[in-house]
Design a protein around this motif. Structure first.
Motif, short mmCIF file in Angstrom:
data_model
loop_
_atom_site.label_atom_id
_atom_site.label_comp_id
_atom_site.label_asym_id
_atom_site.label_seq_id
_atom_site.Cartn_x
_atom_site.Cartn_y
_atom_site.Cartn_z
N ALA A 36 -27.67 19.93 1.26
CA ALA A 36 -26.63 19.02 1.71
C ALA A 36 -27.13 17.97 2.67
CB ALA A 36 -25.53 19.83 2.37
N PRO A 70 -28.27 10.40 -2.41
CA PRO A 70 -27.58 11.65 -2.72
C PRO A 70 -26.26 11.44 -3.47
CG PRO A 70 -27.94 11.41 -0.34
CD PRO A 70 -28.42 10.17 -0.97
N GLY A 91 -30.58 3.27 -6.21
CA GLY A 91 -29.70 4.14 -6.97
C GLY A 91 -30.09 5.61 -6.91
N GLN A 110 -22.26 9.77 -8.08
CA GLN A 110 -20.90 10.26 -7.79
C GLN A 110 -19.96 9.11 -7.39
OE1 GLN A 110 -21.16 13.21 -4.69
NE2 GLN A 110 -18.99 13.00 -4.15
N ALA A 141 -20.26 12.69 3.23
CA ALA A 141 -19.53 12.99 4.46
C ALA A 141 -19.21 14.48 4.45
CB ALA A 141 -18.24 12.16 4.52
N LEU A 142 -20.06 15.26 5.11
CA LEU A 142 -20.03 16.71 4.93
C LEU A 142 -18.96 17.43 5.73
CD1 LEU A 142 -23.89 17.32 4.96
CD2 LEU A 142 -22.40 17.11 2.98
N SER A 152 -29.33 7.17 -12.91
CA SER A 152 -28.49 6.39 -12.00
C SER A 152 -28.54 4.92 -12.39
CB SER A 152 -28.95 6.62 -10.58
OG SER A 152 -30.35 6.50 -10.55
N PRO A 153 -27.58 4.17 -11.89
CA PRO A 153 -27.38 2.81 -12.37
C PRO A 153 -28.61 1.92 -12.18
CG PRO A 153 -26.28 3.19 -10.29
CD PRO A 153 -26.69 4.52 -10.79
N ILE A 193 -31.93 13.82 1.68
CA ILE A 193 -31.89 12.89 0.57
C ILE A 193 -32.42 13.63 -0.65
CG2 ILE A 193 -33.00 10.85 -0.36
CD1 ILE A 193 -31.23 10.01 1.66
N ASN A 194 -31.71 13.53 -1.73
CA ASN A 194 -32.18 14.19 -2.93
C ASN A 194 -33.03 13.24 -3.74
OD1 ASN A 194 -32.60 15.66 -5.17
ND2 ASN A 194 -30.47 15.70 -5.84
N ARG A 195 -34.33 13.31 -3.53
CA ARG A 195 -35.22 12.36 -4.21
C ARG A 195 -35.40 12.71 -5.68
NH1 ARG A 195 -37.33 12.07 0.80
NH2 ARG A 195 -36.97 10.05 1.75
N ALA A 253 -32.95 13.32 -7.60
CA ALA A 253 -31.69 13.02 -8.29
C ALA A 253 -31.98 12.38 -9.64
CB ALA A 253 -30.86 12.07 -7.44
N PRO A 275 -15.91 17.99 -2.16
CA PRO A 275 -16.77 17.43 -3.21
C PRO A 275 -17.87 16.53 -2.65
CG PRO A 275 -14.64 16.35 -3.20
CD PRO A 275 -14.55 17.48 -2.21
N GLU A 276 -17.79 16.20 -1.35
CA GLU A 276 -18.84 15.39 -0.75
C GLU A 276 -20.14 16.17 -0.64
OE1 GLU A 276 -18.91 12.05 0.98
OE2 GLU A 276 -17.55 11.91 -0.70
N VAL A 277 -20.03 17.51 -0.62
CA VAL A 277 -21.23 18.31 -0.49
C VAL A 277 -21.96 18.34 -1.83
CG1 VAL A 277 -22.15 20.59 0.07
CG2 VAL A 277 -20.11 19.74 1.24
N PRO A 278 -23.16 17.76 -1.89
CA PRO A 278 -23.87 17.75 -3.16
C PRO A 278 -24.28 19.18 -3.55
CG PRO A 278 -24.91 16.29 -1.54
CD PRO A 278 -23.92 17.15 -0.81
N GLY A 323 -22.57 -0.54 -12.79
CA GLY A 323 -23.76 -0.22 -12.00
C GLY A 323 -24.71 -1.39 -11.87
#
Lengths: 146, 345
Positions: A14, B302, B299, B306, B141-142, A25-26, A17-19, A21, A7-10, B129
């Protein structure tokens, strides 16, 4: 998808950085620290009894005897609902590497402490009483076994 | 006699008294400040019940609670690999390490509590948050090699940062850091060992190790915080003896250590600009993407969503345990007070 269903793999790329996203987010704000501190009796300033609103479990101070022949020494504190759980938590938290052979837990609000502001007068008495120390007596210097 | 007089205090007199009280408060504050200044000048320690400036308390609370949250969130990338560890030995080691991170979080929460912050409030802020934690834990951590790179680079950077914090001017923080640093060195060594085994394994394993180092190198360097000229709070923290060395100073030291160690691993650091500056006697590294740092911190990394979601889940899943423990404690107490009554009767 990784071979182990990691589950660590987005879901997206992978390694980058997923800009893009989601912006849901918080919201990051500095922690709210305006709540005025309550001076408690022990080291911890928060009022510590288990019925303090906002703190589900009471605060316990932990003392650990590191080996036979030594005193218990303050190691830190933890939260627990009762003494038995406080002891178990203290074992897991403060003696993971054989740091202790005996543990005391004390409800933090059962500790009475001297007032740091009055240290001048409270600890005044030994001042100027050097004669309570062996080093005060110099005439015996050079005399053996004295 | 004095008590009798007090019962009929005329209005003017009580006003005078309150003025006296505020004078007393001002005097206490002045004495407190003088004591605080003396402690700073002597490089001694401030303890929880000492007077301290509000800004000092706030700075410490922010730093310690963020540090605690980082330890707690930091369990996640590794906990994920406990069930995927390649051997029973590695599984046991990883479990011990994750347990340590939980412990470190708890030591730090305790230190923050001595400053007047409520434990449950800190948890609530994290889950909502509203609280920050180290940006490093928002990277995924892939592979198994990431367990090695996290231990070697991330825990290595953390140690570099934390050793000087053992001498922080706030007593409870310094004491928590001493405990943490003692445990942290096992973390770095086990990570190094994982990478060493992989780099001496098959070409695929070596490639896996190199890939992990490539991905964790820059984020680990950014753990030391923004460059000195963009770190507005650093100067004050250093004046207060909380911070002992600047971000860039610590980062440079860390690069120097990694340069040596990566040779033993037989791997390379993904930075062609690393060099030792003979003039400044400092290690220098290539440019870092500070925009990425700010994005992740804000925030948008990646794994931010989660990580928080998982923390929320864990807190909710644990609710029944907390309730059961509290109910059991209440029942035991009720029983005990009944027995005491019986004895009395």
């Amino acid at each position: 998808m990784s071979p182990h269903g990691n589950p660590e793999v987005p879901a997206s790329s992978a390694t980058e950085i997923n800009r893009e996203a989601p912006k849901a987010s918080p919201v990051v704000e500095p922690a709210d620290i305006k709540s005025s501190p309550v001076v408690g009796p022990g080291e911890t300033r928060v009022s510590t009894s288990s019925n303090t609103p906002g703190n589900a479990w009471g605060l316990w101070e932990v003392f650990v005897r590191s080996s036979r022949g030594l005193s218990h020494v303050h190691a830190g504190s933890l939260h627990a609902p009762d003494a038995a759980m406080a002891l178990r938590n203290a074992r897991d938290l403060y003696t993971r590497r054989n740091e202790g052979v005996s543990i005391w837990v004390v409800p933090a609000d059962a500790i009475a402490a001297s007032d740091p502001d009055s240290k001048g007068s409270f600890f005044e008495s030994p001042q100027g009483k050097d004669y309570r120390h062996a080093t005060y007596y110099t005439k015996s210097e050079g005399v053996k076994h004295l | 006699m004095a008590a009798q007089n007090l019962q009929s205090v005329p209005a003017e007199l009580s006003r005078g008294e309150s003025q006296e009280q505020s004078q007393e408060a001002a005097q206490r504050e002045a004495d407190g400040q003088a004591n605080f200044d003396r402690v700073m000048a002597e490089d001694s320690r401030i303890e929880p019940r000492d007077w301290m400036p509000d800004a000092y308390r706030k700075t410490l609370l922010r730093q310690i609670s963020q540090h605690a949250h980082s330890e707690i969130i930091g369990m996640q990338p590794e906990a994920n690999w406990i069930s995927r560890a390649p051997s029973l030995k590695r599984k046991a080691i990883l479990m011990a390490k994750v347990q340590d991170e939980a412990g470190h979080g708890l030591y730090l929460y305790s230190a923050a509590e001595t400053l007047g912050q409520n434990r449950d409030k800190m948890t609530a802020d994290l889950i909502a948050g509203k609280a920050r934690y180290s940006s490093i834990f928002n990277y995924p951590a892939l592979t198994w090699a990431d367990m090695g790179a996290i231990g070697w680079l991330v825990d290595g950077a953390a140690i570099c940062n934390q050793v000087p914090l053992c001498r922080a001017s706030y007593g409870p923080y310094g004491r928590a850091m001493v405990r943490i640093c003692k445990e942290e060195s096992f973390h770095q060594r086990q990570g190094f060992e994982i990478l060493l085994e992989l780099s001496h394994g098959t070409p695929e394993q070596k490639q896996m190790a190199q890939d992990a180092v490539n991905r964790w190198y820059a984020p680990a360097l950014m753990m030391f915080g923004p460059p000195d000229d963009d770190s507005p709070n650093s100067r004050q923290s250093m004046a207060w003896n909380i911070k002992r060395f600047s971000n860039d100073e610590l980062r440079s030291r860390f690069v120097g250590m990694m340069v040596e160690q990566v040779r033993v691993l037989g791997l390379t650091l993904p930075d062609s600009e690393i060099r030792f500056n003979e003039e400044t006697r400092k290690w220098e590294h290539g440019p870092l993407d500070w925009n990425e740092f700010k994005e992740v911190l804000a925030g948008r990394g990646p794994c931010n969503a989660q990580r928080l979601e998982r923390r929320r889940e864990a807190h909710d899943d644990g609710a029944w345990v907390r309730e059961a423990a509290a109910a059991y404690a209440a029942k035991r107490q009720a029983k005990q007070s009944m027995t005491t009554k019986e004895y009395a009767a």
